[in-house]
Design an enzyme around this catalytic site. Structure first.
Site, PDB file in Angstrom:
ATOM      1  N   SER A  31       0.591  -1.094  -0.157  1.00  0.00           N
ATOM      2  CA  SER A  31       0.018  -0.008   0.126  1.00  0.00           C
ATOM      3  C   SER A  31       0.914   1.222   0.044  1.00  0.00           C
ATOM      4  O   SER A  31       1.657   1.347  -0.853  1.00  0.00           O
ATOM      5  CB  SER A  31      -0.852  -0.028   1.219  1.00  0.00           C
ATOM      6  OG  SER A  31      -1.839   0.867   1.121  1.00  0.00           O
ATOM      7  N   ASP A 176      -5.574  -3.118  -3.279  1.00  0.00           N
ATOM      8  CA  ASP A 176      -4.606  -2.809  -2.222  1.00  0.00           C
ATOM      9  C   ASP A 176      -3.956  -3.998  -1.647  1.00  0.00           C
ATOM     10  O   ASP A 176      -4.552  -5.005  -1.121  1.00  0.00           O
ATOM     11  CB  ASP A 176      -5.225  -1.990  -1.104  1.00  0.00           C
ATOM     12  CG  ASP A 176      -4.345  -1.266  -0.099  1.00  0.00           C
ATOM     13  OD1 ASP A 176      -3.574  -1.978   0.363  1.00  0.00           O
ATOM     14  OD2 ASP A 176      -4.500   0.029  -0.168  1.00  0.00           O
TER      15      ASP A 176
END
Length: 266
Positions: A31, A176
């Site tokens: 991320s 993500d």
């Protein structure tokens, strides 16, 4: 945005104290960490990167994100943290939510990520970026040998369900890497020393500790935001106006933890 800023401030502050975590043999980014990991692997000037975080930015305006995007992310998070749902099943459920959400166009999001990456090709370092397949919840680790363009890899790892669109890679949609929950420290199995820097460690601290234990490393350390840093983040982690406070909080925290980091990473 706040996680990137805090992370850069922390690394820069430790560098000022004579501790260079950027020299790690392996860099695993998830991320926001995929952005920072790429910057580190590309040997960017940390002082310059910190200075850029201080450039004044307009706060997020009401309506600047799609209606309900924050609530969709919270709904996804509740699924991921539900102990009664098997991990991969939970990720697949969140993948379906990500695909159904009304988010910005994929091309627009890629352009936003491209604007903050100073390099287009994979750095000549052992850089690993985590992503999650929206279709079946399987996690994947992308690197220079994967054949995936760096931009797509970073964008996919940053594609928060409900906020950003999943990224298409070889006909599949990825989201993500944080949906994996944890910090990816288990991917550093066999390392002698492992340091994890996790802006959202409070969401999965036990998982991260377990990951660190699984590496077999003689020395490990989890660095998470202190109270001042959490306050600097504010309530909206995507607010560019919070970059300055967050990077300063990282610099300040680095001074406090320098000795403990040095004991692991001398």
């Amino acid at each position: 945005m706040t996680g990137i800023a805090w992370h850069l401030g922390l690394l820069c502050g430790l560098q000022r104290a004579g501790i260079s975590l950027t020299g790690a043999d392996t860099i695993i980014g998830t991320s926001a960490g995929s952005v920072v990991g790429t910057l580190v692997a590309a040997d960017i000037d940390l002082e310059a990167a910190v200075a850029l975080q201080e450039v004044e930015a307009a706060p997020v305006r009401p309506g600047g994100r799609s209606e309900g995007s924050g609530s969709r992310w919270l709904a996804a998070l509740s699924v991921l943290l539900d102990p009664s749902v098997p991990a991969q099943q939970a990720r697949a459920q969140v993948g379906a939510m990500a695909l159904a959400a009304a988010t910005p166009e994929e091309e627009r999001f890629l352009a936003q990520i491209e604007a903050i990456l100073p390099v287009r090709d994979w750095p000549d370092r052992d850089l690993r970026i985590t992503v999650v397949d929206t279709a079946d919840g399987r996690d994947a680790v992308l690197d220079a040998k994967s054949g995936v363009p760096l931009l797509q890899a970073v964008a996919a790892s940053c594609a928060v369900p409900g906020l950003m669109p999943p990224i298409t890679i070889d006909g599949r949609r990825y989201m993500d890497g944080g949906v994996r929950v944890g910090a990816g420290a288990d991917l550093a199995a066999g390392a002698e020393r492992v340091v994890v820097i996790a802006p959202l460690a409070m969401l999965s601290r036990d998982r991260i500790v377990t990951e660190l234990s699984s590496t077999g490393a003689a020395k490990t350390l989890l660095i998470e935001p202190d109270e001042a840093s959490i306050e600097a983040f504010g309530t909206n982690f995507m607010d560019p106006a919070r970059r300055g406070p967050s990077v300063r909080a990282g610099l300040a925290q680095a001074e406090v933890i320098a000795a403990s980091v040095r004991s692991v990473w001398s």
